[in-house]
Design a protein around this motif. Structure first.
Motif, PDB file in Angstrom:
ATOM      1  N   GLY A 184      44.994  48.503  35.630  1.00  0.00           N
ATOM      2  CA  GLY A 184      46.319  47.906  35.788  1.00  0.00           C
ATOM      3  C   GLY A 184      47.042  47.782  34.455  1.00  0.00           C
ATOM      4  O   GLY A 184      46.578  48.296  33.438  1.00  0.00           O
ATOM      5  N   THR A 214      59.189  46.121  40.516  1.00  0.00           N
ATOM      6  CA  THR A 214      58.200  46.996  41.149  1.00  0.00           C
ATOM      7  C   THR A 214      57.898  48.245  40.332  1.00  0.00           C
ATOM      8  O   THR A 214      56.875  48.882  40.550  1.00  0.00           O
ATOM      9  CB  THR A 214      58.640  47.406  42.571  1.00  0.00           C
ATOM     10  OG1 THR A 214      59.908  48.063  42.504  1.00  0.00           O
ATOM     11  CG2 THR A 214      58.726  46.184  43.486  1.00  0.00           C
ATOM     12  N   THR A 245      52.449  34.574  40.080  1.00  0.00           N
ATOM     13  CA  THR A 245      51.289  35.003  40.849  1.00  0.00           C
ATOM     14  C   THR A 245      51.098  34.011  41.991  1.00  0.00           C
ATOM     15  O   THR A 245      51.534  32.851  41.904  1.00  0.00           O
ATOM     16  CB  THR A 245      50.015  35.048  39.980  1.00  0.00           C
ATOM     17  OG1 THR A 245      49.717  33.722  39.533  1.00  0.00           O
ATOM     18  CG2 THR A 245      50.167  35.998  38.796  1.00  0.00           C
ATOM     19  N   ALA A 246      50.446  34.434  43.059  1.00  0.00           N
ATOM     20  CA  ALA A 246      50.248  33.557  44.224  1.00  0.00           C
ATOM     21  C   ALA A 246      49.505  32.284  43.819  1.00  0.00           C
ATOM     22  O   ALA A 246      49.876  31.182  44.237  1.00  0.00           O
ATOM     23  CB  ALA A 246      49.504  34.300  45.325  1.00  0.00           C
ATOM     24  N   THR A 289      56.516  50.379  37.300  1.00  0.00           N
ATOM     25  CA  THR A 289      55.477  50.140  36.306  1.00  0.00           C
ATOM     26  C   THR A 289      56.078  50.313  34.913  1.00  0.00           C
ATOM     27  O   THR A 289      57.199  50.769  34.758  1.00  0.00           O
ATOM     28  CB  THR A 289      54.301  51.122  36.498  1.00  0.00           C
ATOM     29  OG1 THR A 289      54.801  52.452  36.401  1.00  0.00           O
ATOM     30  CG2 THR A 289      53.606  50.913  37.824  1.00  0.00           C
ATOM     31  N   ARG A 317      51.618  40.433  34.528  1.00  0.00           N
ATOM     32  CA  ARG A 317      50.611  41.372  35.026  1.00  0.00           C
ATOM     33  C   ARG A 317      51.224  42.166  36.164  1.00  0.00           C
ATOM     34  O   ARG A 317      51.924  41.598  37.003  1.00  0.00           O
ATOM     35  CB  ARG A 317      49.391  40.646  35.578  1.00  0.00           C
ATOM     36  CG  ARG A 317      48.546  39.982  34.525  1.00  0.00           C
ATOM     37  CD  ARG A 317      47.389  39.222  35.149  1.00  0.00           C
ATOM     38  NE  ARG A 317      46.490  40.043  35.923  1.00  0.00           N
ATOM     39  CZ  ARG A 317      45.385  40.615  35.458  1.00  0.00           C
ATOM     40  NH1 ARG A 317      45.068  40.453  34.192  1.00  0.00           N
ATOM     41  NH2 ARG A 317      44.607  41.324  36.233  1.00  0.00           N
ATOM     42  N   TYR A 318      50.927  43.441  36.187  1.00  0.00           N
ATOM     43  CA  TYR A 318      51.365  44.267  37.305  1.00  0.00           C
ATOM     44  C   TYR A 318      50.249  44.216  38.339  1.00  0.00           C
ATOM     45  O   TYR A 318      49.151  44.697  38.116  1.00  0.00           O
ATOM     46  CB  TYR A 318      51.628  45.716  36.858  1.00  0.00           C
ATOM     47  CG  TYR A 318      52.326  46.518  37.930  1.00  0.00           C
ATOM     48  CD1 TYR A 318      53.707  46.417  38.086  1.00  0.00           C
ATOM     49  CD2 TYR A 318      51.625  47.346  38.783  1.00  0.00           C
ATOM     50  CE1 TYR A 318      54.366  47.132  39.076  1.00  0.00           C
ATOM     51  CE2 TYR A 318      52.275  48.066  39.767  1.00  0.00           C
ATOM     52  CZ  TYR A 318      53.639  47.955  39.917  1.00  0.00           C
ATOM     53  OH  TYR A 318      54.288  48.654  40.901  1.00  0.00           O
ATOM     54  N   GLU A 319      50.540  43.550  39.454  1.00  0.00           N
ATOM     55  CA  GLU A 319      49.548  43.436  40.517  1.00  0.00           C
ATOM     56  C   GLU A 319      50.247  43.411  41.864  1.00  0.00           C
ATOM     57  O   GLU A 319      51.372  42.919  41.987  1.00  0.00           O
ATOM     58  CB  GLU A 319      48.654  42.212  40.339  1.00  0.00           C
ATOM     59  CG  GLU A 319      49.365  40.885  40.258  1.00  0.00           C
ATOM     60  CD  GLU A 319      48.421  39.728  39.972  1.00  0.00           C
ATOM     61  OE1 GLU A 319      48.411  38.782  40.769  1.00  0.00           O
ATOM     62  OE2 GLU A 319      47.701  39.778  38.953  1.00  0.00           O
ATOM     63  N   SER A 320      49.585  43.969  42.838  1.00  0.00           N
ATOM     64  CA  SER A 320      50.125  44.046  44.199  1.00  0.00           C
ATOM     65  C   SER A 320      51.501  44.715  44.216  1.00  0.00           C
ATOM     66  O   SER A 320      52.372  44.337  45.001  1.00  0.00           O
ATOM     67  CB  SER A 320      50.195  42.657  44.840  1.00  0.00           C
ATOM     68  OG  SER A 320      48.929  42.046  44.843  1.00  0.00           O
ATOM     69  N   GLY A 321      51.715  45.668  43.309  1.00  0.00           N
ATOM     70  CA  GLY A 321      52.955  46.438  43.308  1.00  0.00           C
ATOM     71  C   GLY A 321      54.158  45.773  42.672  1.00  0.00           C
ATOM     72  O   GLY A 321      55.297  46.201  42.878  1.00  0.00           O
ATOM     73  N   ARG A 322      53.933  44.723  41.880  1.00  0.00           N
ATOM     74  CA  ARG A 322      55.062  44.017  41.252  1.00  0.00           C
ATOM     75  C   ARG A 322      54.582  43.326  39.978  1.00  0.00           C
ATOM     76  O   ARG A 322      53.456  42.882  39.884  1.00  0.00           O
ATOM     77  CB  ARG A 322      55.616  42.973  42.219  1.00  0.00           C
ATOM     78  CG  ARG A 322      56.881  42.298  41.736  1.00  0.00           C
ATOM     79  CD  ARG A 322      57.405  41.245  42.715  1.00  0.00           C
ATOM     80  NE  ARG A 322      57.537  41.661  44.081  1.00  0.00           N
ATOM     81  CZ  ARG A 322      58.586  42.299  44.601  1.00  0.00           C
ATOM     82  NH1 ARG A 322      59.605  42.610  43.837  1.00  0.00           N
ATOM     83  NH2 ARG A 322      58.624  42.621  45.882  1.00  0.00           N
ATOM     84  N   TRP A 323      55.478  43.208  39.000  1.00  0.00           N
ATOM     85  CA  TRP A 323      55.190  42.429  37.797  1.00  0.00           C
ATOM     86  C   TRP A 323      55.293  40.954  38.163  1.00  0.00           C
ATOM     87  O   TRP A 323      56.297  40.506  38.715  1.00  0.00           O
ATOM     88  CB  TRP A 323      56.177  42.758  36.679  1.00  0.00           C
ATOM     89  CG  TRP A 323      55.871  44.073  36.029  1.00  0.00           C
ATOM     90  CD1 TRP A 323      56.463  45.264  36.286  1.00  0.00           C
ATOM     91  CD2 TRP A 323      54.899  44.307  35.032  1.00  0.00           C
ATOM     92  NE1 TRP A 323      55.911  46.248  35.498  1.00  0.00           N
ATOM     93  CE2 TRP A 323      54.943  45.675  34.722  1.00  0.00           C
ATOM     94  CE3 TRP A 323      53.972  43.506  34.369  1.00  0.00           C
ATOM     95  CZ2 TRP A 323      54.104  46.261  33.768  1.00  0.00           C
ATOM     96  CZ3 TRP A 323      53.138  44.083  33.407  1.00  0.00           C
ATOM     97  CH2 TRP A 323      53.206  45.437  33.118  1.00  0.00           C
TER      98      TRP A 323
END
Length: 160
Positions: free
Chosen positions: A122, A39, A70-71, A41, A146-152
């Motif tokens: 980002g 979480t 990633t989702a 950065t 990638r740092y996205e939605s608060g997490r790498w």
């Protein structure tokens, strides 16, 4: 008696500091929750997420491995194998890994982490490993985050 006292004191220090051994490697002691893994950065967060991902493949922790995809990649990975879920696909691939391959995921060192600022504000990172790995990373020695939605998170494609 001196040695016994030293061992007891060491155990007490470990307990007071929150544990020793594998607990300093993120992902190994997780009980169904990613917690704060990846979480932060910057380089520290990317490094922590990558280490946890590698350790998850080594130790069999599908929660951490799937949670750091990633989702979209987790859905795609799950659809390729198993019953359509990421944990089932993870188990299927991990079961085919040799013990030496599993150990290599635990033993590999992170040689370099390069973080870049993206145009959208980002961050992205490339994590380079000290050696190429067989198994899910399919002979790669680096992978993207990638740092996205608060997490790498990674979108690297675990191979079957």
């Amino acid at each position: 008696m001196g040695r016994t006292w030293l061992l007891t004191a060491g155990a007490l220090v470990c307990a007071l500091l929150g544990g020793c051994g594998a607990s300093d490697r993120p992902g190994l002691d997780q009980d169904g929750d990613l917690g704060s893994i990846g979480t932060a950065t910057g380089e520290a967060g990317a490094r922590e997420a990558a280490r946890a991902y590698l350790d998850a493949w080594s130790s069999g922790n599908s929660t951490v491995a799937c949670g750091l995809l990633t989702a979209a990649k987790a859905r795609e990975f799950g659809a390729k194998l198993g019953d359509g879920t990421c944990p089932a696909a993870f188990a299927g691939i991990r079961d085919r890994m040799s013990e030496s391959a599993r150990k290599s995921y635990a033993d590999v060192q992170i040689a370099e982490v390069k973080v870049n600022d993206r145009a959208d504000g980002g961050q992205s990172a490339v994590v380079r490993l000290s050696q190429k790995l067989d198994g899910p990373l399919n002979g790669d020695d680096d992978f993207s985050w990638r740092y996205e939605s608060g997490r790498w998170l990674t979108k690297e494609d675990p191979e079957g």
